[in-house]
Design a protein around this motif. Structure first.
Motif, PDB file in Angstrom:
ATOM      1  N   ALA A 105     -23.295  31.173 -19.425  1.00  0.00           N
ATOM      2  CA  ALA A 105     -22.278  32.029 -18.799  1.00  0.00           C
ATOM      3  C   ALA A 105     -21.485  32.816 -19.834  1.00  0.00           C
ATOM      4  CB  ALA A 105     -21.329  31.194 -17.949  1.00  0.00           C
ATOM      5  N   ASP A 106     -21.568  32.402 -21.097  1.00  0.00           N
ATOM      6  CA  ASP A 106     -20.862  33.116 -22.167  1.00  0.00           C
ATOM      7  C   ASP A 106     -19.371  33.212 -21.847  1.00  0.00           C
ATOM      8  OD1 ASP A 106     -20.519  34.489 -24.530  1.00  0.00           O
ATOM      9  OD2 ASP A 106     -20.935  36.444 -23.651  1.00  0.00           O
ATOM     10  N   ASP A 107     -18.788  32.053 -21.519  1.00  0.00           N
ATOM     11  CA  ASP A 107     -17.395  32.002 -21.090  1.00  0.00           C
ATOM     12  C   ASP A 107     -16.811  30.683 -21.573  1.00  0.00           C
ATOM     13  OD1 ASP A 107     -15.300  31.017 -19.022  1.00  0.00           O
ATOM     14  OD2 ASP A 107     -15.405  33.160 -18.643  1.00  0.00           O
ATOM     15  N   VAL A 108     -15.640  30.715 -22.186  1.00  0.00           N
ATOM     16  CA  VAL A 108     -15.067  29.508 -22.773  1.00  0.00           C
ATOM     17  C   VAL A 108     -14.747  28.462 -21.716  1.00  0.00           C
ATOM     18  CG1 VAL A 108     -12.684  30.365 -22.690  1.00  0.00           C
ATOM     19  CG2 VAL A 108     -13.329  28.653 -24.401  1.00  0.00           C
ATOM     20  N   ILE A 109     -14.371  28.893 -20.511  1.00  0.00           N
ATOM     21  CA  ILE A 109     -14.073  27.936 -19.448  1.00  0.00           C
ATOM     22  C   ILE A 109     -15.329  27.151 -19.077  1.00  0.00           C
ATOM     23  CG2 ILE A 109     -13.369  27.689 -17.044  1.00  0.00           C
ATOM     24  CD1 ILE A 109     -11.505  30.044 -17.435  1.00  0.00           C
ATOM     25  N   PRO A 123     -27.774  35.072 -11.995  1.00  0.00           N
ATOM     26  CA  PRO A 123     -29.238  34.948 -11.902  1.00  0.00           C
ATOM     27  C   PRO A 123     -29.847  34.174 -13.065  1.00  0.00           C
ATOM     28  CG  PRO A 123     -28.548  37.192 -11.394  1.00  0.00           C
ATOM     29  CD  PRO A 123     -27.349  36.484 -11.930  1.00  0.00           C
ATOM     30  N   VAL A 124     -29.313  34.382 -14.272  1.00  0.00           N
ATOM     31  CA  VAL A 124     -29.843  33.678 -15.444  1.00  0.00           C
ATOM     32  C   VAL A 124     -29.618  32.179 -15.310  1.00  0.00           C
ATOM     33  CG1 VAL A 124     -29.644  33.405 -17.951  1.00  0.00           C
ATOM     34  CG2 VAL A 124     -29.457  35.674 -16.914  1.00  0.00           C
ATOM     35  N   ILE A 125     -28.408  31.807 -14.876  1.00  0.00           N
ATOM     36  CA  ILE A 125     -28.078  30.385 -14.753  1.00  0.00           C
ATOM     37  C   ILE A 125     -28.862  29.746 -13.616  1.00  0.00           C
ATOM     38  CG2 ILE A 125     -26.206  28.774 -14.266  1.00  0.00           C
ATOM     39  CD1 ILE A 125     -24.346  30.670 -15.738  1.00  0.00           C
ATOM     40  N   ILE A 126     -28.999  30.453 -12.499  1.00  0.00           N
ATOM     41  CA  ILE A 126     -29.776  29.914 -11.379  1.00  0.00           C
ATOM     42  C   ILE A 126     -31.225  29.697 -11.810  1.00  0.00           C
ATOM     43  CG2 ILE A 126     -30.731  30.451  -9.111  1.00  0.00           C
ATOM     44  CD1 ILE A 126     -28.119  31.764  -8.395  1.00  0.00           C
ATOM     45  N   ALA A 157     -17.603  40.498 -11.863  1.00  0.00           N
ATOM     46  CA  ALA A 157     -18.833  41.246 -12.156  1.00  0.00           C
ATOM     47  C   ALA A 157     -19.621  40.568 -13.275  1.00  0.00           C
ATOM     48  CB  ALA A 157     -18.486  42.686 -12.545  1.00  0.00           C
ATOM     49  N   HIS A 158     -18.889  40.042 -14.264  1.00  0.00           N
ATOM     50  CA  HIS A 158     -19.539  39.310 -15.349  1.00  0.00           C
ATOM     51  C   HIS A 158     -20.242  38.071 -14.817  1.00  0.00           C
ATOM     52  CE1 HIS A 158     -20.111  37.501 -19.326  1.00  0.00           C
ATOM     53  NE2 HIS A 158     -19.571  36.399 -18.839  1.00  0.00           N
ATOM     54  N   GLN A 159     -19.557  37.344 -13.902  1.00  0.00           N
ATOM     55  CA  GLN A 159     -20.152  36.139 -13.320  1.00  0.00           C
ATOM     56  C   GLN A 159     -21.400  36.471 -12.506  1.00  0.00           C
ATOM     57  OE1 GLN A 159     -19.100  33.168 -14.275  1.00  0.00           O
ATOM     58  NE2 GLN A 159     -17.691  34.356 -15.526  1.00  0.00           N
ATOM     59  N   LYS A 160     -21.330  37.557 -11.737  1.00  0.00           N
ATOM     60  CA  LYS A 160     -22.493  37.960 -10.948  1.00  0.00           C
ATOM     61  C   LYS A 160     -23.664  38.326 -11.842  1.00  0.00           C
ATOM     62  CE  LYS A 160     -19.859  39.669  -6.974  1.00  0.00           C
ATOM     63  NZ  LYS A 160     -19.465  40.870  -6.182  1.00  0.00           N
ATOM     64  N   ARG A 175     -15.362  31.677  -9.956  1.00  0.00           N
ATOM     65  CA  ARG A 175     -15.990  30.559 -10.663  1.00  0.00           C
ATOM     66  C   ARG A 175     -16.610  29.543  -9.714  1.00  0.00           C
ATOM     67  NH1 ARG A 175     -10.833  30.943 -13.098  1.00  0.00           N
ATOM     68  NH2 ARG A 175     -10.883  31.954 -15.128  1.00  0.00           N
ATOM     69  N   VAL A 176     -16.207  29.549  -8.457  1.00  0.00           N
ATOM     70  CA  VAL A 176     -16.612  28.493  -7.523  1.00  0.00           C
ATOM     71  C   VAL A 176     -18.123  28.425  -7.315  1.00  0.00           C
ATOM     72  CG1 VAL A 176     -16.427  27.690  -5.128  1.00  0.00           C
ATOM     73  CG2 VAL A 176     -14.375  28.396  -6.381  1.00  0.00           C
ATOM     74  N   PRO A 177     -18.807  29.539  -6.986  1.00  0.00           N
ATOM     75  CA  PRO A 177     -20.252  29.422  -6.745  1.00  0.00           C
ATOM     76  C   PRO A 177     -21.025  28.887  -7.939  1.00  0.00           C
ATOM     77  CG  PRO A 177     -19.432  31.522  -5.925  1.00  0.00           C
ATOM     78  CD  PRO A 177     -18.326  30.917  -6.719  1.00  0.00           C
ATOM     79  N   LEU A 178     -20.674  29.354  -9.118  1.00  0.00           N
ATOM     80  CA  LEU A 178     -21.396  28.927 -10.312  1.00  0.00           C
ATOM     81  C   LEU A 178     -21.174  27.448 -10.584  1.00  0.00           C
ATOM     82  CD1 LEU A 178     -23.233  29.925 -12.486  1.00  0.00           C
ATOM     83  CD2 LEU A 178     -21.264  30.675 -13.802  1.00  0.00           C
TER      84      LEU A 178
END
Length: 647
Positions: free
Chosen positions: A226-230, A457-460, A450-453, A523-526
């Motif tokens: 996700a390239d996100d610190v959280i 696909p990559v994470i899924i 938009a970043h999460q969207k 963040r919820v769906p991911l």
């Protein structure tokens, strides 16, 4: 800092108070500068902007010192209301509220977990074992997270995830072990000794625990994409607590189980022989499996249709970053935030245009930014006074454009689109060899989802691949690998559909105590997908292991499915009830994303345990028959296990 007098016009005393506040703040090492006080229209409020030292993330550390000075000034001037707000103050308040909420969830989750285990084991000693091992795993994982944070940055959510998952997987893994030992003792009529029972449990449930733990770790590791610190913090915490729980289940638990089993054998109280065949399952499970066995196609069709119907609301899913305005008003800084925005509406959101260029082009950049500001001044969604600043070395220029709308308002988002599509290209965009970008609260609100969207696909894909590979490798069956992927998608889709149905509308507001924003936290769906894929593997591996054992003993696939599902139903139900309790305890929380996440995970576990594992999985396997094991049918499965020696 905000100074008001209950809506009345301020007099000269407010100026004296502002000077006192300024003097006090400037004496603090946490403060870099204090701006000139600004009156609101009508002189009903006076604002003093304080800039803190250090990076933005350090702001929460400095809030306490500022609050102490604010409280002293307030005590000296009780006729006025003197309060502070802003990003660091709100973040600090959110953290404090989250801490209190989590403390309450622990008070709920631990007793319910213990009561459930008492019902399962009917023994205080046996019920305490899963709780103690889960708590010890949590403590160990928190300790390990400290050195791990030097390699994988932690933004502060790691401990929350350790508490959430640690109790769930720690109890689950221990429950699988203990229930298996009791079943083997009951099946043998009580003649097996402590070491033999522990060896059997280690050879069967121990293997399932290892595979399940690796599945959870591998699934949550996909969050690094996700390239996100959280999300990186969540991944690190989840991996640590899961692996610690697995290690505890393979080391401390067998030794403790041997001691308890010997004591039980002497007292004939804890694990007294039970001649009922544990593989038959409970009455409800036997009834349901009987109906599924008679008409597996009909059962599969009904269950899948129901799951797809629950998934349908996902088509209307709206993702947003939960802005400050969504935080509970029980936080004092949020109450001040509302009063500040009412007095100074231009502070609701801010666009920031940042330009980096060589120092000798500073005048050229300044002219272009002034031209941009003039265009923005004619925009009704960008009222207020713009502010242009340039760094001391002349390399970086910043233009701030106030927007009198909350970041979630459509007008704020549309103003961002005009700045990026029209104003910037016509001014800054005409310059060559410079770097520029538009940021700010509205940009974050629009860009983060938009970043999460983009990453989803990559994470899924990584999740699906991990699920397929782990399941196929564990059971040497490509068919089971594909089944694991499909079933996880079904449970994740249905739970996300339920979240959309509940939280994007208003019908459940009173029931669950929330104010709908008409959206779901980005963040919820991911998080739901990753955590659910990992945890659902617990049930999947455990149930399929029991079925594989039965096939290895010589049963045909039909008999093995009924025995495996029936024999594991009690454990899966108990584990699911505990997990649902843990996750559901997050629903009363005040933070919207945590509330949504708790509801989503509780719903997902319920659906996974009672629909996927007891209806859809057995129906599908009964239809497939021996094709389930393609390309390799298990032979002598139990003989492959190597018992763990316990002293």
């Amino acid at each position: 800092m905000l100074i008001t007098a209950g809506g009345a016009r301020l007099d000269g005393v407010a100026d004296d108070v502002a000077r006192e506040v300024t003097d006090r703040m400037l004496r603090l090492r946490e403060v870099e500068s204090v701006a000139v006080p600004v009156y609101s229209p009508g002189d009903t409020a006076l604002r003093v902007d304080v800039t803190l030292t250090g990076a933005e993330l350090d702001g929460k550390k400095h809030v306490g010192a500022l609050r102490a000075q604010t409280e002293e000034v307030q005590r000296a001037h009780p006729e006025l209301l003197i309060e502070q707000t802003g990003g660091p103050s709100i973040s600090s308040g959110v953290d404090e509220l989250r801490g209190r909420d989590l403390a309450r969830t622990e008070l709920i989750a631990l007793p319910v977990t213990f009561i459930t285990l008492m019902f399962v084991f009917r023994s205080v000693a046996m019920a305490l074992v899963p709780v103690l091992l889960a708590v010890s795993s949590i403590i160990a994982a928190i300790g390990l997270s400290m050195p791990a944070s030097h390699l994988f940055p932690d933004n502060g959510v790691g401990t929350n995830i350790i508490l959430l998952l640690g109790l769930a997987v720690g109890v689950d893994y221990t429950l699988f072990y203990l229930k298996r030992a009791r079943e083997e003792r009951a099946r043998s009529g009580g003649v097996l000794g402590a070491q033999a029972l522990v060896e059997l449990a280690a050879a069967t449930s121990g293997r399932a625990v290892v595979v399940s733990g690796l599945a959870v770790a591998a699934s949550t590791a996909t969050l690094y994409f996700a390239d996100d610190v959280i999300f990186s913090s969540i991944a690190t915490a989840a991996i640590l607590v899961t692996l610690v729980a697995v290690i505890s289940s393979l080391t401390a638990l067998p030794a403790l189980l041997a001691v308890l089993t010997r004591r039980a054998a002497r007292k004939s109280a804890v694990t007294a022989p039970n001649h009922r065949d544990p593989a038959n399952g409970g009455r409800f499970t036997r009834f349901l499996l009987g109906r599924i066995a008679m008409k597996p196609v009909a059962g599969l069709a009904i269950a899948v249709t129901a799951m797809l119907a629950l998934t349908a609301p996902v088509l209307g899913l709206e993702l947003t970053d939960m802005g400050r305005e969504t935080h509970p008003r029980t936080i004092p800084a949020m109450q001040t935030f509302d009063r500040l925005n009412a007095a100074f509406p231009e502070l609701k959101a801010m666009h920031q245009v940042v330009v980096a260029a060589e120092p000798d082009r500073a005048n050229e950049v300044t002219d272009a930014l002034h031209a941009l500001a003039r265009r923005a001044a004619a925009d009704p969604a960008l009222t207020g006074t713009s502010d242009l600043r340039t760094s001391a070395d002349g390399r970086v220029s910043l233009l701030e454009l106030p927007a009198p709308h909350h970041v979630s308002d459509r007008a704020a988002v549309e103003s961002l689109e005009r700045i990026r599509a029209d104003y910037v290209p016509a001014t800054i965009g005409a310059l060559s060899d410079i770097d520029f970008a538009v940021t700010g609260e509205v940009a974050r609100y629009a860009d983060y989802p938009a970043h999460q969207k983009q990453k989803l696909p990559v994470i899924i894909a990584a999740l699906l691949l991990a699920t397929f590979v782990l399941t196929a490798a564990a059971f040497r069956s490509l068919v089971l690998g594909a089944i694991g992927v499909v079933l996880n998608l079904l449970s994740a889709g249905a739970s996300l559909g339920l979240v959309t149905l509940v939280f994007q509308h208003t019908w459940a507001e009173d029931l669950l105590d929330f104010d709908s924003t008409g959206t779901i936290g980005s963040r919820v769906p991911l998080l739901l997908l990753v955590i659910l894929f990992g945890l659902s593997m617990d049930y999947q591996i455990f149930v399929l292991s029991r079925i594989e054992e039965a096939v290895g003993k010589g049963l045909n696939t039909r008999q093995a499915v009924l025995e495996g599902v029936g024999g594991s139903a009690a454990v899966v139900t108990s584990a699911a009830f505990i997990m649902v309790t843990v996750f559901a305890s997050f629903v009363p929380l005040h933070i919207m994303e945590m509330k949504q996440m708790g509801f989503a995970l509780a719903a997902a576990v319920l659906l996974d345990a009672f629909v996927i594992r007891i209806v859809i999985l057995p129906a599908l396997l009964l239809i497939l028959g021996d094709r389930t094991w393609w390309p390799v049918r298990p032979v002598g499965t139990t003989e492959r296990f190597v018992p763990v020696k316990v002293g």
